[in-house]
Design a protein around this motif. Structure first.
Motif, short mmCIF file in Angstrom:
data_model
loop_
_atom_site.label_atom_id
_atom_site.label_comp_id
_atom_site.label_asym_id
_atom_site.label_seq_id
_atom_site.Cartn_x
_atom_site.Cartn_y
_atom_site.Cartn_z
N GLY A 170 0.83 -1.21 0.00
CA GLY A 170 0.00 0.00 0.00
C GLY A 170 0.85 1.24 0.00
N ASN A 171 0.21 2.40 0.10
CA ASN A 171 0.93 3.68 0.10
C ASN A 171 0.64 4.51 1.34
OD1 ASN A 171 -1.67 4.61 -0.39
ND2 ASN A 171 -1.29 5.12 -2.54
N LYS A 172 0.03 3.90 2.34
CA LYS A 172 -0.19 4.60 3.60
C LYS A 172 1.07 4.53 4.46
CE LYS A 172 -5.15 3.58 3.63
NZ LYS A 172 -6.26 2.90 4.36
N ALA A 173 1.06 5.29 5.55
CA ALA A 173 2.21 5.27 6.46
C ALA A 173 2.45 3.85 6.96
CB ALA A 173 1.95 6.20 7.64
N GLY A 174 3.70 3.40 6.83
CA GLY A 174 4.06 2.07 7.28
C GLY A 174 3.84 0.97 6.27
N GLN A 175 3.21 1.29 5.14
CA GLN A 175 3.03 0.31 4.06
C GLN A 175 4.13 0.50 3.01
OE1 GLN A 175 -1.10 1.11 2.87
NE2 GLN A 175 -1.74 -0.69 4.03
N PHE A 176 4.28 -0.49 2.13
CA PHE A 176 5.33 -0.44 1.12
C PHE A 176 4.79 -0.85 -0.25
CE2 PHE A 176 7.57 -1.84 5.07
CZ PHE A 176 8.37 -0.72 5.26
N ASN A 177 5.49 -0.36 -1.26
CA ASN A 177 5.33 -0.87 -2.62
C ASN A 177 6.73 -1.13 -3.16
OD1 ASN A 177 4.76 -1.51 -5.24
ND2 ASN A 177 3.35 0.20 -5.60
N THR A 178 7.18 -2.36 -2.97
CA THR A 178 8.51 -2.81 -3.39
C THR A 178 9.62 -2.09 -2.62
OG1 THR A 178 7.53 -2.98 -5.61
CG2 THR A 178 9.86 -3.53 -5.40
N PRO A 179 9.74 -2.35 -1.33
CA PRO A 179 10.86 -1.77 -0.57
C PRO A 179 12.18 -2.28 -1.11
CG PRO A 179 9.81 -3.51 0.69
CD PRO A 179 8.96 -3.29 -0.52
N TRP A 180 13.21 -1.42 -1.10
CA TRP A 180 14.49 -1.78 -1.74
C TRP A 180 15.64 -1.64 -0.75
CZ3 TRP A 180 13.79 -4.32 -6.00
CH2 TRP A 180 14.91 -4.65 -6.79
N GLY A 181 16.29 -0.47 -0.71
CA GLY A 181 17.40 -0.28 0.20
C GLY A 181 16.93 -0.11 1.63
N ILE A 182 17.81 -0.43 2.59
CA ILE A 182 17.48 -0.33 4.00
C ILE A 182 18.74 0.01 4.78
CG2 ILE A 182 17.80 -2.82 4.32
CD1 ILE A 182 15.52 -2.72 6.41
N SER A 183 18.59 0.85 5.82
CA SER A 183 19.74 1.26 6.62
C SER A 183 19.28 1.53 8.05
CB SER A 183 20.37 2.52 6.01
OG SER A 183 21.59 2.83 6.66
N ILE A 184 20.25 1.60 8.97
CA ILE A 184 19.98 1.85 10.38
C ILE A 184 20.87 2.98 10.85
CG2 ILE A 184 20.19 0.87 12.71
CD1 ILE A 184 19.48 -1.83 11.57
N ASP A 185 20.33 3.92 11.64
CA ASP A 185 21.14 5.02 12.15
C ASP A 185 21.73 4.67 13.51
OD1 ASP A 185 19.14 5.39 14.06
OD2 ASP A 185 18.38 7.26 13.19
N ALA A 186 22.42 5.62 14.11
CA ALA A 186 23.14 5.37 15.37
C ALA A 186 22.20 5.03 16.51
CB ALA A 186 23.98 6.59 15.72
N GLU A 187 20.94 5.47 16.45
CA GLU A 187 19.96 5.16 17.48
C GLU A 187 19.25 3.84 17.24
OE1 GLU A 187 20.20 8.47 16.25
OE2 GLU A 187 21.44 8.73 18.05
N GLY A 188 19.53 3.20 16.12
CA GLY A 188 18.87 1.95 15.81
C GLY A 188 17.60 2.09 14.99
N ASP A 189 17.22 3.33 14.66
CA ASP A 189 16.04 3.52 13.83
C ASP A 189 16.32 3.05 12.41
OD1 ASP A 189 14.48 4.61 15.87
OD2 ASP A 189 15.24 6.63 15.52
N VAL A 190 15.27 2.59 11.75
CA VAL A 190 15.39 1.93 10.45
C VAL A 190 14.83 2.82 9.36
CG1 VAL A 190 14.79 -0.14 9.13
CG2 VAL A 190 15.11 -0.30 11.63
N PHE A 191 15.61 2.98 8.28
CA PHE A 191 15.20 3.76 7.12
C PHE A 191 15.05 2.83 5.92
CE2 PHE A 191 17.09 6.65 10.02
CZ PHE A 191 16.62 7.93 9.74
N VAL A 192 13.94 2.95 5.21
CA VAL A 192 13.65 2.07 4.08
C VAL A 192 13.38 2.90 2.84
CG1 VAL A 192 12.15 0.25 3.18
CG2 VAL A 192 12.66 0.34 5.64
N ALA A 193 14.06 2.56 1.74
CA ALA A 193 13.78 3.16 0.44
C ALA A 193 12.58 2.44 -0.16
CB ALA A 193 15.00 3.06 -0.48
N ASP A 194 11.43 3.12 -0.13
CA ASP A 194 10.16 2.56 -0.58
C ASP A 194 10.03 2.85 -2.08
OD1 ASP A 194 7.61 1.53 -0.69
OD2 ASP A 194 6.71 3.03 0.65
#
Length: 329
Positions: A170-194
């Motif tokens: 989906g395209n709502k907050a927290g949903q994905f349409n083919t997630p690709w890259g992923i990374s984690i910052d110093a606090e452990g939070d997760v970033f996803v290239a949707d």
């Protein structure tokens, strides 16, 4: 540290690493991912076409002197082989983990490229994949994997034991349409290239939605198929905007800072190739009217930030890396 409270950094071009290389030559062929190991080591994964088997490979070399050490991997479905390799990451012991979209598995190699193990199968159940893409290790050395065509993030131990997941189509907050890259910052939070939603999403370590960056477009701050994301030690966020042939920088609040379109020069490996066959290379160079287009990104696909706050960008269609240094003002 909140990057919005500081003056914005500037960036300087450092160098280019790599060139288009056929099997047996030093270089890359459509690189798609990069991982940084201990002792100044760099690993680059080449995806390439499937007409030459050992175009599918991982190159291992040093960053500073660009000393080429070895390469490993080839086309196939047996142990230690790839079909559609997508991303790689290095654990604390130096072992290399690689996702394969076609084979729906993760393969693991030791630091010297010897095959250790693999796991995975196609499906929609927990622990199964449908074209696994980006992956990252958290502070506990658990793997977070972008399960792209299942539109979710899965969490596993580095031995393949399922731990949890989040996300849906989906395209709502927290949903994905083919997630690709992923990374984690110093606090452990997760970033996803949707990827197909043209945005970056940020989550807590447990998968709770925090914020979105971007949206569809070619204006600054917008994306067309963002493929990867990385975060530096002060919280600045770097996104490879694959479809717009650029890399964009945002502060920790998601505010647009600046963008790169590329400024590459001749790489050390390229110079070595020129000197090895100067007559043929000079003849080809004389046919070129201007080198300016060669400086630019074409399909930048992945990005990492090293301990010296150098931003290393995988410039896939140019078969190289471009490196930039963050300068704090």
């Amino acid at each position: 540290m909140n990057s919005a409270s500081k003056s914005q950094p500037s960036y300087s071009y450092v160098k280019t690493i790599g060139n288009a290389a056929a099997p047996g030559q030093i270089g890359f062929r459509n690189p798609v991912s990069i991982a940084l190991g201990k002792d100044n080591l760099v690993y680059v994964l080449s995806h390439a076409a499937e007409n030459v088997s050992n175009n599918k490979r991982i190159a291992k070399f040093t960053y500073e002197n660009e000393d080429f050490i070895k390469e490993f991997g080839s086309l196939g479905s047996s142990d230690g082989e790839f079909t559609w390799p997508n991303s790689l990451v290095i654990d604390f012991e130096g072992n290399v983990y690689v996702t394969d979209e076609w084979l729906n598995r993760i393969s693991v190699f030791d630091p010297d490229g010897n095959f250790l193990r693999s796991w995975g199968s196609q499906g929609t159940r927990s622990g199964e994949w449908k074209r696994p893409a980006g992956l990252v290790l958290d502070q506990d050395e658990n793997l977070l994997v972008a399960d792209s065509f299942n539109h979710r993030i899965q969490k596993l131990t580095k031995y393949g034991e399922y731990l949890g997941e989040w996300g849906s189509f989906g395209n709502k907050a927290g949903q994905f349409n083919t997630p690709w890259g992923i990374s984690i910052d110093a606090e452990g939070d997760v970033f996803v290239a949707d990827w197909r939603n043209d945005r970056i999403q940020k989550f807590t370590p447990g998968g709770n939605y925090l914020m979105q960056i971007g949206g569809s477009g070619n204006q600054p701050g917008k994306f067309h198929r963002p493929s990867d994301v990385a975060i530096d030690d002060t919280g600045y966020i770097y996104v490879t905007d694959w479809g717009n042939d650029r890399v964009q920088v945002f502060d920790s609040n998601g505010r647009f800072i600046r963008l790169f379109t590329g400024n590459a020069g001749m790489s050390k490996w390229g110079e070595d190739r020129l000197s090895s066959n100067p007559e043929n290379m000079i003849e080809q160079r004389q046919q070129v009217l201007t080198m300016d287009p060669e400086r630019l990104f074409v399909q930048p696909v992945a990005v990492v930030v090293d301990e010296s706050q150098r931003i290393i960008i995988v410039d896939s269609a140019r078969h190289r890396l471009q490196v930039y240094q963050r300068i704090d003002n």
